[in-house]
Design an enzyme around this catalytic site. Structure first.
Site, PDB file in Angstrom:
ATOM      1  CG  ASN A 106      18.782 -36.278   6.886  1.00  0.00           C
ATOM      2  OD1 ASN A 106      18.204 -37.358   7.005  1.00  0.00           O
ATOM      3  ND2 ASN A 106      18.184 -35.205   6.398  1.00  0.00           N
ATOM      4  CB  ALA A 132       9.448 -34.073  12.522  1.00  0.00           C
ATOM      5  CE  LYS A 187      16.365 -39.014   4.294  1.00  0.00           C
ATOM      6  NZ  LYS A 187      16.059 -38.628   5.635  1.00  0.00           N
ATOM      7  CG  ASN A 195      19.330 -32.262   1.553  1.00  0.00           C
ATOM      8  OD1 ASN A 195      18.476 -32.855   0.897  1.00  0.00           O
ATOM      9  ND2 ASN A 195      19.385 -32.375   2.860  1.00  0.00           N
ATOM     10  CG  ASN A 205      12.720 -30.945  -1.581  1.00  0.00           C
ATOM     11  OD1 ASN A 205      13.578 -30.082  -1.417  1.00  0.00           O
ATOM     12  ND2 ASN A 205      12.379 -31.809  -0.640  1.00  0.00           N
TER      13      ASN A 205
HETATM   14  P1  NAP Z   1      16.596 -29.943  15.172  1.00  0.00           P
HETATM   15  O1  NAP Z   1      15.184 -29.506  15.175  1.00  0.00           O
HETATM   16  O2  NAP Z   1      17.678 -28.923  15.063  1.00  0.00           O
HETATM   17  O3  NAP Z   1      16.837 -30.848  16.470  1.00  0.00           O
HETATM   18  C1  NAP Z   1      18.089 -31.112  17.025  1.00  0.00           C
HETATM   19  C2  NAP Z   1      17.934 -30.932  18.504  1.00  0.00           C
HETATM   20  O4  NAP Z   1      19.093 -31.398  19.191  1.00  0.00           O
HETATM   21  C3  NAP Z   1      17.749 -29.464  18.918  1.00  0.00           C
HETATM   22  O5  NAP Z   1      16.581 -29.354  19.720  1.00  0.00           O
HETATM   23  C4  NAP Z   1      18.986 -29.181  19.746  1.00  0.00           C
HETATM   24  O6  NAP Z   1      18.754 -28.271  20.804  1.00  0.00           O
HETATM   25  C5  NAP Z   1      19.260 -30.562  20.312  1.00  0.00           C
HETATM   26  N1  NAP Z   1      20.594 -30.680  20.902  1.00  0.00           N
HETATM   27  C6  NAP Z   1      21.789 -30.358  20.377  1.00  0.00           C
HETATM   28  N2  NAP Z   1      22.773 -30.593  21.281  1.00  0.00           N
HETATM   29  C7  NAP Z   1      22.165 -31.074  22.392  1.00  0.00           C
HETATM   30  C8  NAP Z   1      22.626 -31.509  23.666  1.00  0.00           C
HETATM   31  N3  NAP Z   1      23.942 -31.494  23.983  1.00  0.00           N
HETATM   32  N4  NAP Z   1      21.722 -31.923  24.582  1.00  0.00           N
HETATM   33  C9  NAP Z   1      20.406 -31.942  24.280  1.00  0.00           C
HETATM   34  N5  NAP Z   1      19.898 -31.558  23.098  1.00  0.00           N
HETATM   35  C10 NAP Z   1      20.773 -31.128  22.166  1.00  0.00           C
HETATM   36  O7  NAP Z   1      16.829 -30.988  13.981  1.00  0.00           O
HETATM   37  P2  NAP Z   1      15.782 -32.075  13.405  1.00  0.00           P
HETATM   38  O8  NAP Z   1      15.066 -31.509  12.254  1.00  0.00           O
HETATM   39  O9  NAP Z   1      15.040 -32.701  14.519  1.00  0.00           O
HETATM   40  O10 NAP Z   1      16.807 -33.124  12.797  1.00  0.00           O
HETATM   41  C11 NAP Z   1      17.574 -34.010  13.586  1.00  0.00           C
HETATM   42  C12 NAP Z   1      18.274 -34.959  12.622  1.00  0.00           C
HETATM   43  O11 NAP Z   1      17.295 -35.763  11.953  1.00  0.00           O
HETATM   44  C13 NAP Z   1      19.035 -34.246  11.491  1.00  0.00           C
HETATM   45  O12 NAP Z   1      20.141 -34.994  11.122  1.00  0.00           O
HETATM   46  C14 NAP Z   1      18.044 -34.227  10.354  1.00  0.00           C
HETATM   47  O13 NAP Z   1      18.652 -34.114   9.084  1.00  0.00           O
HETATM   48  C15 NAP Z   1      17.400 -35.594  10.539  1.00  0.00           C
HETATM   49  N6  NAP Z   1      16.056 -35.718   9.986  1.00  0.00           N
HETATM   50  C16 NAP Z   1      15.139 -34.746  10.225  1.00  0.00           C
HETATM   51  C17 NAP Z   1      13.854 -34.885   9.683  1.00  0.00           C
HETATM   52  C18 NAP Z   1      12.814 -33.829   9.900  1.00  0.00           C
HETATM   53  O14 NAP Z   1      11.764 -33.899   9.228  1.00  0.00           O
HETATM   54  N7  NAP Z   1      12.994 -32.879  10.795  1.00  0.00           N
HETATM   55  C19 NAP Z   1      13.538 -36.028   8.935  1.00  0.00           C
HETATM   56  C20 NAP Z   1      14.502 -37.008   8.740  1.00  0.00           C
HETATM   57  C21 NAP Z   1      15.760 -36.851   9.279  1.00  0.00           C
HETATM   58  P3  NAP Z   1      18.991 -26.706  20.553  1.00  0.00           P
HETATM   59  O15 NAP Z   1      17.967 -26.291  19.568  1.00  0.00           O
HETATM   60  O16 NAP Z   1      18.805 -26.155  21.926  1.00  0.00           O
HETATM   61  O17 NAP Z   1      20.392 -26.596  20.018  1.00  0.00           O
HETATM   62  O1  PAF Z   2      16.835 -33.344   4.336  1.00  0.00           O
HETATM   63  C1  PAF Z   2      15.694 -33.307   3.822  1.00  0.00           C
HETATM   64  O2  PAF Z   2      15.124 -32.264   3.572  1.00  0.00           O
HETATM   65  C2  PAF Z   2      14.980 -34.616   3.508  1.00  0.00           C
HETATM   66  O3  PAF Z   2      15.791 -35.677   3.929  1.00  0.00           O
HETATM   67  C3  PAF Z   2      14.572 -34.804   2.039  1.00  0.00           C
HETATM   68  C4  PAF Z   2      14.280 -36.272   1.786  1.00  0.00           C
HETATM   69  C5  PAF Z   2      15.624 -34.331   1.078  1.00  0.00           C
HETATM   70  C6  PAF Z   2      13.243 -34.130   1.771  1.00  0.00           C
HETATM   71  O4  PAF Z   2      13.282 -32.741   1.905  1.00  0.00           O
END
Ligand code: NAP
Ligand code: PAF
Length: 302
Positions: A106, A132, A187, A195, A205
């Site tokens: 994001n 997720a 986005k 947010n 939301n």
């Molecule tokens: P998250 O659960 O915090 O995942 C990020 C991961 O990256 C963590 O497991 C972290 O590990 C790992 N990481 C950080 N530094 C690293 C390194 N040097 N080597 C290996 N792994 C490393 O976040 P997320 O929810 O998946 O989101 C990821 C991105 O996608 C964000 O920008 C978010 O806004 C976007 N996004 C998320 C969703 C969703 O539904 N989750 C949807 C759309 C977009 P540690 O925990 O060990 O630090």
């Molecule tokens: O960052 C988030 O939470 C999501 O991108 C969105 C679309 C605002 C829904 O919660």
């Protein structure tokens, strides 16, 4: 013609990375997980994930470290935006220059550093509205279907268009977009409104459906910036777009709300912070977004 299309290495196996790794493995791709920091990993890696229908899946990805960089053929970065630089830094000079880098997070603003650090690598950007959840360090749930777009950020990336088709076999509604920056901005608008408002109120939301005037005012401030970046759409279009996402995700807490509630850093510098930096360059004044930025920074755990 690019080769090794079916061997993905994921850097950042959190909520989104865990689910994408599961979906890619399920579709027959080889999946490796890379760590470039010293965090401990329990081997062998056994990941569990639940799909949208609630079915449980398991798989065992390979585990890679920085020293294995020369073998990486396709690198998908799914860390938080503020982790992109520290996660990729150890790979400078190690990652083959032919290896495409795909950035999925994001917010915006990591691209310029990645371009400088990896000037010859094909660079692709991804945007997704899939949802997720991380249930534990090795367990993930796919919580919402959505669109995923992938597109080129440099000329070398254009040869990698077949990746879109491959992604579409793993997750529905995935496609190639030459205008990937527009998809990122779309986005960004949603994230810049939903947010910070929900992170400050601590509400879901759907609460924004009762705050439509604030949503509209925040969208209105963004209009000149959006026009400058080639995005059409009047105030009604953007307000309705944001409200539609608030309606579709009414029961969810935004990621920023969750980050602040759990004492984690937020992605504000890559969402509102990015918007404000772009506005400054364009000599535009966005007082409402500036206030939100300061309020989130004040609430963020130092
Ligand atoms: P998250 O659960 O915090 O995942 C990020 C991961 O990256 C963590 O497991 C972290 O590990 C790992 N990481 C950080 N530094 C690293 C390194 N040097 N080597 C290996 N792994 C490393 O976040 P997320 O929810 O998946 O989101 C990821 C991105 O996608 C964000 O920008 C978010 O806004 C976007 N996004 C998320 C969703 C969703 O539904 N989750 C949807 C759309 C977009 P540690 O925990 O060990 O630090
Ligand atoms: O960052 C988030 O939470 C999501 O991108 C969105 C679309 C605002 C829904 O919660």
């Amino acid at each position: 013609m690019p080769r090794h299309l079916d061997h993905w290495t994921l850097l950042g196996c959190g909520a989104l990375g865990g689910v994408l790794a599961g979906l890619l493995a399920e579709a027959g791709n080889q999946v490796s997980l890379l760590r470039t920091n010293d965090a401990e990993v329990r081997l062998p890696l056994q990941l569990s994930w639940w799909d949208l229908q609630g079915h449980e899946h398991h798989f065992e990805p390979d585990f890679l470290q920085t020293k294995d960089a020369a073998n990486i053929r396709l690198l998908l970065v799914t860390t938080k935006a503020y982790q992109v630089q520290s996660a990729l830094e150890p790979l400078i000079g190690q990652l083959p220059s032919a290896t495409p880098i795909l950035l999925l997070h994001n917010g915006m603003g990591t691209e310029s550093w990645v371009r400088r650090a990896f000037p010859d690598n094909p660079l692709l950007l991804m945007v997704t509205s899939n949802g997720a959840l991380r249930l534990g360090s090795e367990a993930f749930r796919h919580t919402g279907a959505g669109e995923t777009w992938i597109g080129p950020a440099n000329a070398a990336a254009r040869a990698w268009q077949p990746l879109a088709e491959l992604l579409a076999r793993a997750l529905p509604h995935a496609g190639w977009s030459e205008a990937i920056h527009h998809k990122q901005w779309e986005k960004l608008v949603i994230n810049a409104v939903i947010n910070p408002l929900t992170a400050l109120s601590g509400e879901r939301n759907g609460s924004l459906l009762q705050r439509q005037d604030e949503v509209e005012a925040l969208c209105e401030e963004l209009l000149p910036l959006l026009q400058r970046h080639g995005l059409s759409g009047d105030l009604t279009f953007w307000r309705d777009k944001v409200l539609q996402v608030a309606r579709l995700t009414a029961d969810n807490y935004s990621s920023m709300q969750q980050d602040l509630a759990c004492g984690r850093p937020s992605e504000i510098d890559f969402i509102t912070g990015f918007v404000l930096r772009e506005a400054q360059e364009a000599k535009l004044h966005l007082p409402l977004h500036q206030q939100l930025y300061q309020a989130i920074k004040a609430k963020e755990t130092p």
